[in-house]
Design a protein around this motif. Structure first.
Motif, PDB file in Angstrom:
ATOM      1  N   GLY A   1     114.827  93.427  80.942  1.00  0.00           N
ATOM      2  CA  GLY A   1     114.323  94.726  80.122  1.00  0.00           C
ATOM      3  C   GLY A   1     114.820  94.359  78.784  1.00  0.00           C
ATOM      4  N   VAL A   2     114.697  95.537  77.982  1.00  0.00           N
ATOM      5  CA  VAL A   2     115.354  95.383  76.528  1.00  0.00           C
ATOM      6  C   VAL A   2     115.729  96.863  76.223  1.00  0.00           C
ATOM      7  CG1 VAL A   2     113.328  93.964  75.676  1.00  0.00           C
ATOM      8  CG2 VAL A   2     113.007  96.245  75.602  1.00  0.00           C
ATOM      9  N   LEU A   3     116.585  96.702  75.162  1.00  0.00           N
ATOM     10  CA  LEU A   3     117.138  97.593  74.435  1.00  0.00           C
ATOM     11  C   LEU A   3     116.847  97.644  72.949  1.00  0.00           C
ATOM     12  CD1 LEU A   3     120.557  96.953  75.854  1.00  0.00           C
ATOM     13  CD2 LEU A   3     119.728  99.241  76.058  1.00  0.00           C
ATOM     14  N   LEU A   4     116.614  98.840  72.389  1.00  0.00           N
ATOM     15  CA  LEU A   4     115.807  99.055  71.068  1.00  0.00           C
ATOM     16  C   LEU A   4     116.690  99.822  70.145  1.00  0.00           C
ATOM     17  CD1 LEU A   4     113.093  98.999  69.399  1.00  0.00           C
ATOM     18  CD2 LEU A   4     112.649 101.099  70.396  1.00  0.00           C
ATOM     19  N   ALA A   5     116.983  99.387  69.213  1.00  0.00           N
ATOM     20  CA  ALA A   5     117.496 100.238  67.797  1.00  0.00           C
ATOM     21  C   ALA A   5     116.436 100.185  66.565  1.00  0.00           C
ATOM     22  CB  ALA A   5     118.727  99.807  67.695  1.00  0.00           C
TER      23      ALA A   5
ATOM     24  N   GLY B   1     117.081 101.401  77.209  1.00  0.00           N
ATOM     25  CA  GLY B   1     117.736 102.358  75.963  1.00  0.00           C
ATOM     26  C   GLY B   1     117.994 101.865  74.704  1.00  0.00           C
ATOM     27  N   GLY B   2     118.663 102.533  73.806  1.00  0.00           N
ATOM     28  CA  GLY B   2     118.936 101.987  72.623  1.00  0.00           C
ATOM     29  C   GLY B   2     119.239 103.299  71.742  1.00  0.00           C
TER      30      GLY B   2
ATOM     31  N   VAL C   1     114.231  96.980  62.642  1.00  0.00           N
ATOM     32  CA  VAL C   1     114.208  96.932  64.421  1.00  0.00           C
ATOM     33  C   VAL C   1     115.114  95.798  64.969  1.00  0.00           C
ATOM     34  CG1 VAL C   1     112.446  96.644  65.907  1.00  0.00           C
ATOM     35  CG2 VAL C   1     111.927  97.475  63.918  1.00  0.00           C
ATOM     36  N   SER C   2     115.888  96.379  65.759  1.00  0.00           N
ATOM     37  CA  SER C   2     116.581  95.379  66.615  1.00  0.00           C
ATOM     38  C   SER C   2     116.505  95.481  68.014  1.00  0.00           C
ATOM     39  CB  SER C   2     118.300  95.731  66.253  1.00  0.00           C
ATOM     40  OG  SER C   2     119.050  95.142  67.249  1.00  0.00           O
TER      41      SER C   2
ATOM     42  N   ASP D   1     124.092 101.129  69.914  1.00  0.00           N
ATOM     43  CA  ASP D   1     124.078 102.150  68.860  1.00  0.00           C
ATOM     44  C   ASP D   1     124.048 101.469  67.576  1.00  0.00           C
ATOM     45  OD1 ASP D   1     124.359 104.487  70.318  1.00  0.00           O
ATOM     46  OD2 ASP D   1     126.386 104.691  70.086  1.00  0.00           O
ATOM     47  N   ALA D   2     123.112 102.076  66.562  1.00  0.00           N
ATOM     48  CA  ALA D   2     123.025 101.290  65.294  1.00  0.00           C
ATOM     49  C   ALA D   2     123.791 102.424  64.378  1.00  0.00           C
ATOM     50  CB  ALA D   2     121.818 101.101  64.820  1.00  0.00           C
TER      51      ALA D   2
END
Lengths: 343, 343
Positions: A98-102, A134-135, A146-147, B60-61
């Motif tokens: 899976g991935v987390l996105l910020a 999540g993110g 984008v991270s 968290d960013a």
């Protein structure tokens, strides 16, 4: 996944319950179908690891105007952000979990653009089995940023390292090299003679290869079975191979003529030989670069061919240090980018 | 952890081997002492999960000028970025395993500032047992941007949720509420009458509480043992409690007079009663907000006291929906921030 923030630094974050907050919830919550994502409604996600496995973790950030063009289609930006991370997992022999996105959203980014971004992300999450867990979404006065953190798993102890290439082994690369770097050059300087030699389909192919990396996850298990060391080619074949060799304390030599090129890249380089350096040292290939014992080459090649990707032996490792790239006469090619001389 | 990038979008990333790249290696590689970090020299990190546990993930960013002041000490920015993430782990009952870091560095950020940032990060990694596992450093034409992914673990199935608060239970908060929001107001508008009433030590206390959240990791195990639902207070007590209640499909009522305040906050609010709303609705507390059965209150309180943190019952949950904040006469207090009316 949380939206907005705490109104720190005198610049209030998005109000919880604001229109922007609800937009983000509407766009991203449908992507969070993994049970551990908790519908993005909690402070954190949970994730189980398959028994006997260990986590593989990578995190890459991309900034508009640095890693992609600000006017790239937002869905393509999402795909690139996903795929550069998934490419790292592939190169380590890992299966995505899976991935987390910020994301940091600039003031002028439209709701339509965000929706397109979420669509691209969701499609890739499904395509590669890498669900959104999540993110965070925040505002920025700067460029769209984008991270992505990608999580994968490998059987315990089987992560393919960058540091474990022995001397006396073959250097292998998947797919074709240089397409993305040429696609970028085509976009920046379309009038170059090398590109004038291409037809429309060839130009579109190179542009597409720049815009949409293809993480070689189909070969992750084969890398675990056959590679002694590997990494993905993100910063250019020559530079990345030099890094792998240095990290493994071995030398290497490759033949430029054995580096696999697409028809489009070959046509451009034939028309403008200077583009060979672009192809060999430019970035964004996201192919796999591996070192393997000769006895494993046939099996890996068969798996790559079966996956429709292809793999080519381009050289060998040796005792010592440094990387030599040879021309067709066997003479070393010198590259203008001095950075590689550090290795 | 990789530095730089691929020279995409016509704006070349840092050359591998450039001075900036070496600076980043020098600053961050010493922090990567966890074996799975591989000295930040590989494409990815690996991590083992304790048997019988599952991962807890949060990301968290933070953006300069939005979530922190651009002229905050870089070590403090690092600490805030670490701690807001670790606070999420604490609120879920999780023990930290490590963090991944991505930073986007503006052109005017000095080597000294980066070094100070790395120092703050490393100190917190040690303090909280959350080693740096990997990440990415990129350049940005925008503000300094920090994204941290924190990984923690809980015994299988024991992550404390936000959605599981029943009716008829106590609402508990740790520490003191409003200090950080008042610290921010003090920084933005130091001439307010409420702040004129404070002595230097009280002002310093509030400023410190804004700058340096204190993740309540010492109470993570106690939350698992005693809480039915929990979250951390990051966007203001009233708004966050409203979110928890809505996510759990219950109603709640709290008494403003029972919300624990520091001496400094109490003095400011006494001198300027309008600051009560700032304290109750402002952000950045990073205290734990939990719902627990009455039978567990004494044990949780004892653990919190033993940890030097403190915990207070501020209200109860009920069947229904919505949150009422009562004044000392029992009448509902209306808050100006309309966002909470959505719940």
């Amino acid at each position: 996944m949380s939206a907005g923030g705490s109104g720190a630094a005198g610049n209030p974050g998005k109000d919880p319950g604001s229109g922007e907050d609800r937009l983000i919830a509407r766009l991203f919550e449908p992507l969070a179908r993994h049970p551990g994502a908790l519908g993005l409604k909690d402070d954190a996600a949970f994730l189980d690891l398959p028994p006997g496995h260990q986590l593989v973790l990578t995190k890459d950030a991309l900034v508009a105007g640095v890693h992609f063009f600000a006017d790239d289609p937002p869905a393509s930006i999402a795909r690139k952000a996903m795929r550069v991370n998934l490419s790292d997992l592939a190169a380590k022999g890992a299966v995505p979990l899976g991935v987390l996105l910020a994301i940091a959203i600039p003031p002028d980014m439209s709701a339509d653009a965000l929706e397109d971004f979420a669509r691209g992300l969701g499609e890739d999450a499904d395509r590669y089995g890498a669900p959104l867990l999540g993110g965070d979404t925040v505002r920025t006065p700067g460029p769209f940023t984008v991270s992505i953190t990608a999580l994968g798993s490998v059987p315990m102890g089987e992560m393919v390292r960058r540091t474990s290439a022995p001397p006396g082994a073959a250097i292998v690369v998947t797919g074709t090299i240089g397409d993305a770097a040429l696609g970028l050059q085509l976009r920046l300087d379309p009038g170059r003679p090398g590109f004038a030699a291409l037809d429309g389909a060839q130009r579109a192919f190179l542009a597409e290869r720049y815009l949409h990396p293809r993480p070689r996850l189909a070969l992750a298990a084969s890398l675990r079975a056959h590679a002694l060391a590997a990494m993905d080619v993100s910063d250019g074949l020559v530079g990345d191979l030099a890094k792998l060799l240095a990290a493994s304390h071995v030398a290497g030599a490759i033949d430029a003529a054995r580096v696999p090129l697409s028809d489009a890249a070959r046509a451009a380089i034939t028309a403008e030989p200077a583009l060979l350096e672009t192809a060999l040292t430019g970035g964004d290939d996201y192919e796999l670069l591996a070192v393997m014992a000769d006895a494993h080459l046939d099996a890996f090649h068969a798996r790559a061919t079966a996956a429709g990707i292809g793999a080519a032996v381009i050289g060998r490792t040796y005792p010592g240090q440094g990387l030599v790239v040879r021309d067709e006469g066997g003479a070393p090619i010198a590259f203008a980018r001095s950075s590689f001389s550090h290795f």
